[in-house]
Design a protein around this motif. Structure first.
Motif, PDB file in Angstrom:
ATOM      1  N   ALA A 106       1.154  -1.716  -0.385  1.00 13.81           N
ATOM      2  CA  ALA A 106       0.318   0.034  -0.061  1.00 13.81           C
ATOM      3  C   ALA A 106       1.118   1.315   0.327  1.00 13.81           C
ATOM      4  N   PRO A 107       0.381   2.253  -0.597  1.00 15.82           N
ATOM      5  CA  PRO A 107       1.443   3.935  -0.696  1.00 15.82           C
ATOM      6  C   PRO A 107       0.913   4.441   0.252  1.00 15.82           C
ATOM      7  N   VAL A 108       2.045   4.366   1.188  1.00 11.92           N
ATOM      8  CA  VAL A 108       2.678   5.246   2.267  1.00 11.92           C
ATOM      9  C   VAL A 108       2.536   6.612   1.990  1.00 11.92           C
ATOM     10  N   TRP A 109       2.568   7.972   2.112  1.00 13.01           N
ATOM     11  CA  TRP A 109       3.125   9.045   2.436  1.00 13.01           C
ATOM     12  C   TRP A 109       4.544   9.790   3.478  1.00 13.01           C
ATOM     13  N   VAL A 110       5.353   9.761   3.009  1.00  9.03           N
ATOM     14  CA  VAL A 110       6.497  10.381   3.773  1.00  9.03           C
ATOM     15  C   VAL A 110       6.765  11.550   3.390  1.00  9.03           C
ATOM     16  N   LYS A 111       7.208  12.373   4.227  1.00  9.71           N
ATOM     17  CA  LYS A 111       7.240  14.152   4.320  1.00  9.71           C
ATOM     18  C   LYS A 111       9.077  13.658   4.900  1.00  9.71           C
ATOM     19  N   ALA A 112       9.805  14.590   4.586  1.00  7.24           N
ATOM     20  CA  ALA A 112      11.367  15.014   4.643  1.00  7.24           C
ATOM     21  C   ALA A 112      11.887  16.215   5.502  1.00  7.24           C
ATOM     22  N   LEU A 113      11.604  16.590   6.550  1.00  2.72           N
ATOM     23  CA  LEU A 113      12.672  17.796   7.823  1.00  2.72           C
ATOM     24  C   LEU A 113      14.066  17.759   7.381  1.00  2.72           C
ATOM     25  N   TYR A 114      14.206  18.604   7.803  1.00  4.89           N
ATOM     26  CA  TYR A 114      15.852  19.566   7.448  1.00  4.89           C
ATOM     27  C   TYR A 114      16.432  19.350   8.873  1.00  4.89           C
ATOM     28  N   LEU A 115      17.449  19.342   8.775  1.00  6.13           N
ATOM     29  CA  LEU A 115      18.206  19.874   9.930  1.00  6.13           C
ATOM     30  C   LEU A 115      19.755  20.922   9.673  1.00  6.13           C
ATOM     31  N   ALA A 116      19.468  22.084   9.423  1.00  5.48           N
ATOM     32  CA  ALA A 116      20.635  23.110   9.086  1.00  5.48           C
ATOM     33  C   ALA A 116      21.717  22.442   9.824  1.00  5.48           C
ATOM     34  N   PRO A 117      23.341  22.596   9.191  1.00  8.64           N
ATOM     35  CA  PRO A 117      24.588  22.410  10.035  1.00  8.64           C
ATOM     36  C   PRO A 117      24.721  23.414  11.034  1.00  8.64           C
ATOM     37  N   GLU A 118      23.959  24.679  10.416  1.00  7.43           N
ATOM     38  CA  GLU A 118      24.801  25.683  11.773  1.00  7.43           C
ATOM     39  C   GLU A 118      24.014  25.256  13.460  1.00  7.43           C
ATOM     40  N   THR A 119      22.224  24.354  13.487  1.00  7.23           N
ATOM     41  CA  THR A 119      21.853  25.080  14.540  1.00  7.23           C
ATOM     42  C   THR A 119      21.945  23.763  15.344  1.00  7.23           C
ATOM     43  N   PHE A 120      22.614  22.785  15.211  1.00 10.46           N
ATOM     44  CA  PHE A 120      23.669  21.852  16.028  1.00 10.46           C
ATOM     45  C   PHE A 120      25.001  21.759  15.367  1.00 10.46           C
ATOM     46  N   ASN A 121      26.074  22.279  14.485  1.00 13.23           N
ATOM     47  CA  ASN A 121      27.304  21.732  13.878  1.00 13.23           C
ATOM     48  C   ASN A 121      27.619  20.202  13.389  1.00 13.23           C
ATOM     49  N   THR A 122      26.649  19.825  12.954  1.00 18.16           N
ATOM     50  CA  THR A 122      26.267  18.503  11.948  1.00 18.16           C
ATOM     51  C   THR A 122      26.094  18.774  10.425  1.00 18.16           C
ATOM     52  N   ALA A 123      26.522  17.654  10.316  1.00 22.14           N
ATOM     53  CA  ALA A 123      26.990  17.660   8.091  1.00 22.14           C
ATOM     54  C   ALA A 123      24.830  17.986   8.392  1.00 22.14           C
TER      55      ALA A 123
END
Length: 550
Positions: A106-123
């Protein structure tokens, strides 16, 4: 921000120009983002921080767990209560990307959220969620709880990470040179990529794999017919899957399939690499397994002042700082347990995930010696336990609760709840001795001792995981010498380790701390120095590019 034809939003260091997509079920990047359970997350979190510091061309792919792993609360009698609380993350950016994947036909909807590098100093990191109104309730619950106890839900989570993550990368137009699976949870990506590349050879060119599990039984296996029914194989028949993976029995072994699809794999310590090569040697067609030892991020974890005073040879300031760190952490102990600990007393801390082989309650298995240790007025000790058992691991929860009940009898023993990044750091600062006593050789790496050393704690451990590469007994740590474990029963191994543990504690550690503090301080500072030389995650992130992504 436009997420089409995505590129990392910083100047890439040309040494790390290859594009990497790094898949992990959990990431522990900072206390406010509660999408991790334990060591795997702590490791991937440090990896993301170092990728940012080194300006690597790498993105992290994970899942946004609505209720996290779980919140560790207490029942009326202080025992463990598992609670689930919705998490709010205003610092994440909605990418606007929505797409469908097939789960259970069955089709399942997926959404994507973004953690920007400067928020916690990550890739840059992308976190997937199915908790959207377009999905039915069952589909929404896929991203509710990390490592859901329901087998079908857990498989759906694996499909989301793998297939969903690989499809997201296509939506982003990122086109990575390597897909890096941190543990086999995201292996379903391989079946999506097979459909895309139409060739096992082309898949193999791009897929690399990190295994964290030093025993066969610990590797995820699921009924192959259930996997098929859940759409795990992206439209391939079971016969085609058997042909491609070489797995003929009815249990689909995710790690074995990953080792057959990957170009290269790695274990997470020298010892674990050796154990893994032996463990998988009987299976034909697996890729080479090298070793890249885990490490932790100094900038995030270390107490900078301790390092500064150590570098300046300012012993008084160093001692004063450690004393203050202990006193501050003991406020948490007092708040949770009503016990006022003394910063002048040697403090032993055992804190990590509760699991049988880690032997949390090991010191208490000989109550006579335990009583003697706790009532020693010449060389007093304080002991703190903390850690989260898996919410359905009733043996581990019982172990936790037994320690809670035991601690009620002693003013110098405390068991704390809420073991997440913030408490982890505080307890490492509270510790004089960081106790680690897994049953050898069942700990793949075990990185908590690295960050303990970065906060002025001395490692005291059985000789497993990363410890053989670090430890110099009596100089930067204390280590239980390996027995002839191969010829011992489990009971004999436990007895041997326990005797050695108490012997070293009573005859070496306590006298040194109380009667020769100058030398003790030197052991602490040697550990702080040595851990930075080889176990800082910038070294690890560099080695992944040099050895695994090459």
């Amino acid at each position: 921000m436009n997420f089409k034809n995505f590129q990392v939003p910083y100047q890439v260091n040309e040494r790390y120009a290859q594009k990497i997509a790094y898949f992990s079920m959990e990431f522990a990047v900072h206390q406010p983002l509660k999408i991790y359970s334990g060591g795997l997350g702590f490791l991937s979190g440090s990896h993301m921080r170092s990728a940012y510091e080194l300006r690597q061309n790498l993105i992290g792919i994970g899942i946004l767990w609505k209720f996290g792993y779980y919140d560790q609360a207490r029942n009326q009698d202080q025992t463990l209560q598992v609670t689930w609380t919705e998490k709010i993350y205003n610092f994440l950016e909605d990418t606007g990307i929505r797409f469908q994947i097939m789960i259970h036909d069955a089709p399942v909807w997926v959404k994507a959220l973004y953690l920007a590098p400067e928020t916690f100093n990550t890739a840059p990191m992308f976190l997937l969620s199915t908790d959207v109104p377009e999905n039915d309730y069952v589909s929404q619950t896929i991203t509710h709880r990390l490592y859901d106890a329901n087998v079908a839900t857990k498989l759906a989570q694996f499909i989301l990470l793998g297939v969903g993550g690989a499809k997201l990368i296509d939506e982003l137009g990122f086109n990575p040179d390597r897909y890096h699976l941190n543990e086999a949870h995201g292996l379903s990506a391989a079946f999506y990529l097979l459909n895309k590349f139409k060739s096992v050879d082309k898949l193999r060119e791009r897929l690399v794999f990190t295994t964290h599990t030093p025993e066969e039984a610990g590797n995820e296996k699921h009924d192959i017919y259930l996997c098929h029914k859940m759409s795990y194989f992206c439209g391939l028949s079971i016969d085609e899957v058997r042909k491609l993976t070489g797995i003929q029995d009815d249990q689909f072994n995710h790690s074995l399939a990953a080792l057959r699809f990957a170009k290269l794999a790695n274990g997470v310590s020298q010892l674990h690499g050796h154990v893994s090569r032996e463990m998988w040697a009987k299976y034909p067609g697996i890729c080479e397994i090298i070793s890249i030892t885990n490490a932790q991020n100094l900038r995030y974890w270390a107490d900078k002042q301790l390092y500064r005073f150590s570098d300046d040879n300012d012993e008084a300031a160093f001692d004063d700082r450690k004393h203050w760190l202990k006193r501050r952490a003991f406020e948490i102990v007092a708040d949770q347990s009503g016990k006022v600990f003394d910063p002048n007393v040697l403090t032993i801390v055992w804190a990590r995930r509760f699991a049988g082989y880690k032997r949390a309650d090991f010191l208490t298995t000989n109550m006579e010696r335990f009583e003697k240790l706790l009532s020693n007025t010449k060389h007093p000790v304080q002991i703190i336990w903390a850690g989260k058992p898996y919410p359905s691991d009733y043996a581990a929860i019982t172990q936790f609760n037994n320690l809670v009940n035991l601690s009620k009898n002693y003013k110098n023993v405390a068991v704390l709840t809420g073991y997440e990044l913030a408490l982890s750091k505080r307890l490492k600062q509270a510790a004089d001795v960081w106790l680690n006593n897994p049953r050898v050789p069942r700990e793949a790496s075990g990185t908590s001792g690295m960050t303990a050393a970065m906060n002025g704690a001395v490692n005291f451990s059985t000789d497993d995981g990363w410890i053989p590469e670090f430890a110099d007994h009596g100089n930067n740590s204390f280590v239980v010498p390996k027995g002839n474990y191969a010829k011992m029963s489990t009971e004999e191994q436990d007895q041997y380790d326990l005797d050695k543990l108490y012997e070293i504690l009573e005859q070496e550690i306590l006298p040194l701390y109380y009667d020769n503090y100058h030398t003790w301080r030197q052991v602490v500072q040697n550990g702080m120095r040595d851990v930075v030389l080889k176990f800082e995650s910038n070294r690890m992130a560099d080695e992944y590019y040099a050895l695994l992504y090459k």
